[in-house]
Write a protein that holds these residues in place. Structure first.
Motif, short mmCIF file in Angstrom:
data_model
loop_
_atom_site.label_atom_id
_atom_site.label_comp_id
_atom_site.label_asym_id
_atom_site.label_seq_id
_atom_site.Cartn_x
_atom_site.Cartn_y
_atom_site.Cartn_z
N UNK A 1 -4.69 -4.15 1.87
CA UNK A 1 -4.83 -3.69 0.49
C UNK A 1 -5.36 -2.26 0.44
N UNK A 2 -6.35 -1.95 1.25
CA UNK A 2 -6.90 -0.60 1.28
C UNK A 2 -5.84 0.41 1.73
N UNK A 3 -4.99 0.00 2.67
CA UNK A 3 -4.05 0.93 3.29
C UNK A 3 -2.82 1.21 2.44
N UNK B 1 -12.51 4.57 13.86
CA UNK B 1 -12.24 5.22 12.60
C UNK B 1 -12.12 6.72 12.72
N UNK B 2 -13.00 7.32 13.53
CA UNK B 2 -12.94 8.77 13.71
C UNK B 2 -11.64 9.22 14.36
N UNK B 3 -11.24 8.51 15.40
CA UNK B 3 -9.99 8.85 16.08
C UNK B 3 -8.80 8.56 15.17
N UNK B 4 -8.83 7.40 14.50
CA UNK B 4 -7.71 7.04 13.64
C UNK B 4 -7.54 7.98 12.47
N UNK B 5 -8.65 8.38 11.84
CA UNK B 5 -8.56 9.30 10.71
C UNK B 5 -7.98 10.64 11.13
N UNK C 1 -5.86 11.12 13.64
CA UNK C 1 -4.47 11.01 14.09
C UNK C 1 -3.53 10.58 12.97
N UNK C 2 -3.89 9.52 12.22
CA UNK C 2 -2.97 8.99 11.22
C UNK C 2 -3.43 9.25 9.79
N UNK C 3 -4.69 9.66 9.61
CA UNK C 3 -5.17 10.04 8.30
C UNK C 3 -5.46 8.88 7.37
N UNK C 4 -5.75 9.24 6.11
CA UNK C 4 -6.05 8.26 5.07
C UNK C 4 -4.81 8.05 4.19
#
Length: 418
Positions: free
Chosen positions: A318-320, A380-384, A386-389
């Motif tokens: 849902x968030x994504x 979260x740091x790596x994911x944000x 690389x793939x962002x929000x």
């Protein structure tokens, strides 16, 4: 691997309101349960007041970079080691409440040391060396509660644990607001001193209360027989369960770090709407905690936890993908369902997975939140980057899905052994 026996129905549906009221009466009537309820509230109040502010303290008062401030949460990796040492000592001696008080004093000293730090390295060292022992105080209370409930078995015992966990959650609801207000009115250092005060004050509700050695150890009259030192093989089910809990909980630091940024920076929600979305989860969680105990009596604890982890998958999706207030509210309500289940039943399952060393089980399980913070922060740091929000929320969705699979495998393995 052997899991605890599933909780079976103990009363018809019409009797459930009586069951819940009886659990509350049991809690209020017992000096240990009543004192532990107040103690965990104070502990959670203090810690949750400081948790959102510690990075600001490091940046604003000690001039840390944003990267260095983020690395502070890696000091949480020392918490499981401290918790294991305290739990093992507790199971060998049976001194649950004595170790609880010692850990609370250590936590008080740690927070005072952080509040008055003058060099950047000081909070990191204090948190790594002392902070983990301070955090082990709550696990000793849950071990003492387990011993008392085991000595006086009854159909409402799980409800007592739910009441105490509700108090802990209540502290987490009030703490961040109180911490922000106090920091704004005074200073971050003052707020950290207040956290230290709450950490020490958790001793007061229990006063000088002691429990009998046989109850403390939970092993008859001989707590030093060696039963308090289980081998690694005996601990494997507990470690597996704790690892799966870490996967579920890792989404929380990702959500609290990036959901406000997403709502305010990309969706441009008003502050009131963003606050309402963030605030709905703990309210749902508190409401569902006693419900989780009732449902677990019918479905079994592990089956309900599989469903709870599934809620975590749906919430993060849902968030994504929604990008709409309704979808984000739905996600937060689902997350309330996750923690209504796991916060209530997790400690019960963990203690039953290692019944000969409940303090060790409690300490290992309670330290899982620290591991989750480190895992979630890093992922979260790596994911944000690389793939962002908002796509970063697919990472905790995947982690929760792994937890669903793992819990299902553990449950099926138990059914085969039977």
């Amino acid at each position: 691997m052997t899991l605890p026996e599933q909780v079976k129905p103990t009363a018809p549906a019409l009797d459930e309101p009586v069951v819940q009221a009886s659990a509350l009466r049991l809690t209020l009537a017992s000096p240990l349960f009543r004192g532990a309820t107040l103690a965990v509230f104070l502990s959670a109040l203090g810690f949750s007041a400081a948790a959102p502010q510690i990075a600001s303290f490091l940046v604003n008062d000690l001039h840390a970079s944003l990267t260095a401030a983020g690395l502070f949460y890696l000091t949480n990796l020392a918490a499981p080691v401290a918790g294991f040492l305290v739990g093992r000592r507790s199971d060998r001696t049976g001194r649950r409440l004595g170790l609880f008080r010692a850990c609370a004093v250590a936590g008080f000293g740690g927070w005072v040391g952080i509040a008055y730090s003058t060099e950047l390295w000081m909070p990191y060292v204090i948190s790594a060396v002392i902070g983990g022992f301070g955090g082990a105080a709550t696990s000793q209370l849950f071990a003492a509660i387990h011993d008392e409930l085991k000595a006086h078995p009854g159909p409402n015992n799980d409800g007592v644990v739910a009441v105490v966990r509700m108090a802990l959650t209540g502290g987490w609801v009030v703490g961040p607001v109180a911490g922000s207000f106090l920091a704004a009115q005074t200073s971050l250092r003052t707020m950290l001193v207040a956290t230290a005060g709450c950490t020490l004050a958790q001793i007061l509700p229990l006063g000088a209360l002691r429990t009998a050695p046989a109850v403390q150890a939970g092993l008859g009259d001989a707590p030093d027989t060696g039963h308090g030192s289980p081998g690694w093989r005996a601990m494997l089910p507990l470690l597996a369960f704790t690892g799966l809990y870490v996967l579920v909980y890792a989404g929380e630091p990702i959500k609290y770090a990036y959901l406000p940024i997403y709502m305010n920076g990309q969706l441009h929600f008003e502050a009131g709407l963003s606050g309402a979305i963030i605030g709905i989860q703990p309210l749902v969680e508190i409401v569902l905690m006693p419900v989780a105990v009732v449902v677990a009596r019918r479905s079994g604890m592990m089956q309900l936890m599989i469903l709870g982890a599934g809620f975590g998958v749906a919430a993060n999706i849902c968030f994504a993908i929604t990008g709409h207030p309704v979808g984000l509210f739905a996600g937060q309500i689902l997350m309330g369902g996750v923690w209504g289940v796991f916060a209530t039943l997790g400690i019960i399952v963990a203690q039953r997975l290692l019944p000969t060393a409940v303090a060790t089980a409690s300490a290992i399980f309670m330290s899982s939140t620290a591991l989750s913070s480190a895992l979630g922060g890093a992922a979260g740091g790596v994911g944000a980057a690389i793939i962002g929000l908002p796509q970063v929320f697919l990472i905790p969705a995947a982690l929760a899905l792994l937890a669903v699979i793992g819990l299902a495998v553990m449950t099926r393995s138990t059914e085969r052994e039977r």
